[in-house]
Design a protein around this motif. Structure first.
Motif, PDB file in Angstrom:
ATOM      1  N   ASP A  54       0.861  -1.181   0.000  1.00 30.93           N
ATOM      2  CA  ASP A  54       0.000   0.000   0.000  1.00 30.93           C
ATOM      3  C   ASP A  54       0.903   1.239   0.000  1.00 30.93           C
ATOM      4  O   ASP A  54       2.104   1.145   0.264  1.00 30.93           O
ATOM      5  N   HIS A  57       1.075   3.686   2.077  1.00 31.67           N
ATOM      6  CA  HIS A  57       1.339   4.297   3.396  1.00 31.67           C
ATOM      7  C   HIS A  57       1.904   3.237   4.313  1.00 31.67           C
ATOM      8  O   HIS A  57       1.278   2.882   5.316  1.00 31.67           O
ATOM      9  N   HIS A 105       1.831  -0.440   8.454  1.00 32.01           N
ATOM     10  CA  HIS A 105       0.789   0.099   7.571  1.00 32.01           C
ATOM     11  C   HIS A 105      -0.106   1.025   8.386  1.00 32.01           C
ATOM     12  O   HIS A 105      -0.434   0.712   9.531  1.00 32.01           O
ATOM     13  N   VAL A 106      -0.490   2.140   7.813  1.00 35.67           N
ATOM     14  CA  VAL A 106      -1.397   3.056   8.502  1.00 35.67           C
ATOM     15  C   VAL A 106      -2.827   2.537   8.300  1.00 35.67           C
ATOM     16  O   VAL A 106      -3.368   2.632   7.190  1.00 35.67           O
ATOM     17  N   ARG A 146      -6.705   2.844   8.706  1.00 41.85           N
ATOM     18  CA  ARG A 146      -7.605   3.980   8.871  1.00 41.85           C
ATOM     19  C   ARG A 146      -8.981   3.515   9.296  1.00 41.85           C
ATOM     20  O   ARG A 146      -9.374   2.397   9.004  1.00 41.85           O
TER      21      ARG A 146
HETATM   22 MN    MN Z   1      -4.023   0.875   3.216  1.00 44.52          MN
END
Ligand code: MN
Ligand code: UD2
Length: 523
Positions: A208, A210, A343-344, A346
């Motif tokens: 990904d 981020h 990984h961020v 959310r």
């Molecule tokens: Mn992601």
């Protein structure tokens, strides 16, 4: 007097640190300009000092604290990407991170000759600092000869800095970075397909936009593929806090599954998988599903096994589609516990879903169910009636793929790869909320109706499959649900019971009659 001396000591010490800080800041701003050239032999030592002094925000994966008077602005900026953009922008693109690996992983050695990899990162309107930190961390923490190239696929972003500025920046990096642009918004699945088709490495690694790669992340992934080209491997996905960008190690004791609505979920690694690895936690975990964003796959095997379903839009479903396909068609899906990538995560999605979020996800899930889930799709459709109403277009080429690869049925997958799945293998009845299973449980997902008191309310508890307080006998003629242990009947909620269903002596009254729908087996 004493207090004065104390203050003075504190002041001078702080002053020294401030000077060190200033020096380091200058040093590192220089370093950022020259884009991580390797010749900074002082760098590791300075990083260590820096982490002690907390000189730069977020070093060693620490949380970033935003001062009170900036918090209004912080909240505004949060909305752009659904993470703390202000915090992310404060952190160096090459910030230091802790080594979160198991001790047994730190001493492992890998063959000299490992396959090399291309990294594919797709993005739509990603923030500069998170995208660049993904790229820099991958370059900084991968042996140069193993990282052939990075492919960025821009899924029709609308932000200016992702155009020329990005091109100029990546041109200065020591690893070749190519940027491909989708002409129109296509979603992550077709964007990844575009990126994958352009790769030249022996392995494709998807990330990904981020993420942060940690020390030693790449070698164990590639080594496992070298051992078995049909192993599709994921790192442990560590959590980068969306609020503070703190780096938090993920667990090696969870693996991927899914719930009744086909949402990906983490579950504890079952005992049978611990036993198979003889308790060695540094060995890869065979996982029923993957989260989707971070994995490596042999490039020719990716082709052979049918890449992705290009009929899927925007986001969602592709991870389970690929998981089922890999297992059912002879590959294996594993979490390589010696590899850690952050990984961020959310809580909400920052971008639009053309056509509507529900529509898009339902369509992808419908395609997934139609092609891979055989008769179990009916179970899913009853639970998620919205899925049956979407137009899912043509899946004949995916069905032909399944045919040509001679893939096993979904029941084989459930029995052999995911026996602890929440999908009851046999059920008598299924409503939109609960099922009545062959074990005589009234169940939703992994929770079962449980009653432990005479004349008492029922509650939802984790299913134990031991019958006992979770066993209800259905009488198809009287329509009653008898709680066998207490010999009482399930009664409708009333005002008096504070609207909680309750056990009462069986009386045959209307409030004790239950109609079970979608009967599949006779009770
Ligand atoms: Mn992601
Ligand atoms: C998870 C996966 C993600 C994907 C998704 C299901 C992880 C860590 N992440 O959700 O990779 O499998 O589940 O589909 O396992 N993007 C585009 N175009 C779009 C939408 C997204 O390029 O139209 C990019 C986006 O910028 C990001 C990547 O695709 O780089 C994944 O999207 P996400 O971060 O919103 O997905 P996530 O982590 O919630």
């Amino acid at each position: 007097m004493r207090r004065f001396v104390y203050c003075k000591v504190v002041l001078t010490t702080s002053l020294v640190w401030v000077l060190v800080d200033v020096f380091l800041l200058l040093y590192f701003s220089e370093c950022n300009k020259c884009d991580n050239k390797k010749d900074h032999s002082l760098l590791p030592a300075l990083r260590a000092v820096m982490s002690r002094t907390h000189v730069a925000p977020g070093e060693m994966g620490k949380a970033v604290v935003i001062p009170k008077d900036e918090q209004e602005k912080m909240k505004e900026l949060f909305k752009i990407n659904q993470f703390n953009l202000m915090a992310s922008d404060m952190i160096a693109l090459n910030r230091s991170l802790p080594d979160v690996r198991l001790d047994g992983c730190k001493t492992k050695t890998y063959p000299d000759e490992l396959p090399n990899t291309s990294i594919v990162i797709v993005f739509h309107n990603e923030a500069w600092s998170t995208l660049l930190r993904t790229i820099h961390s991958a370059i900084n923490r991968s042996p140069r000869h193993l990282l052939l190239e990075i492919l960025l696929v821009d899924d029709a972003s609308e932000r200016d800095f992702l155009k020329k500025k990005l091109e100029h920046h990546v041109a200065t990096l020591e690893v070749p970075v190519r940027i491909l642009r989708m002409v129109q918004r296509s979603g992550l699945i077709r964007a990844r397909l575009r990126g994958a088709a352009a790769t030249r490495g022996q392995v494709i690694t998807f990330l990904d936009a981020h993420c942060e790669c940690t020390v030693g992340w790449l070698e164990p992934l590639l080594a496992r593929i070298k051992e078995d080209r049909r192993a599709v491997v994921c790192p442990i996905i560590d959590v980068i806090s969306d609020e503070t960008f703190e780096y938090m190690a993920g667990s090696d004791m969870t693996y991927g599954g899914f719930n009744w609505k086909l949402n990906f979920r983490w579950y504890p690694v079952p005992q049978r998988e611990m036993d198979r690895r003889k308790g060695d936690r540094t060995l890869p975990v065979r996982t029923p599903t993957m989260a989707g964003g971070l994995f490596s796959i042999d490039r020719t095997y990716f082709e052979e096994i049918g890449t992705y379903d290009s009929g899927m839009d925007i986001w969602g479903g592709e991870n389970l589609e690929m998981s089922f396909r890999i297992w059912q068609c002879g590959g294996s899906l594993e979490i390589v516990t010696c590899s850690h990538v952050g990984h961020v995560f959310r809580k909400a999605t920052p971008y639009s879903f053309p056509g509507g979020t529900g529509q898009v996800i339902n369509k992808n899930n419908r395609r997934l169910a139609e092609v891979w889930m055989d008769e179990f799709k009916d179970f899913f459709y009853i639970i998620s009636p919205g899925v049956v109403r979407v137009d899912y277009a043509d899946v004949s080429s995916r069905k032909a793929l399944r045919e040509s690869l001679k893939c096993k049925p979904f029941s084989w997958y459930l029995e052999n790869i995911y026996p602890d799945s929440q999908i009851p293998r046999r059920y008598y009845s299924l409503g939109e909320v609960f099922s009545y299973t062959a074990d005589k449980e009234i169940r939703t997902d992994d929770l079962c109706l449980d009653a432990s008191r005479l004349n008492g309310p029922v509650v939802m508890l984790k299913c134990h499959h031991m019958k006992g307080n979770q066993m209800f006998e259905y009488d198809a003629e009287r329509l009653t649900l008898l709680h066998v242990n207490s010999n009482q009947c399930l009664d409708m909620p009333s005002e008096e019971d504070k609207m909680v269903p309750t056990l009462r002596d069986c009386s045959g009254r209307r409030s004790q009659q239950w109609i079970l729908r979608n009967m599949t087996l006779s009770v």
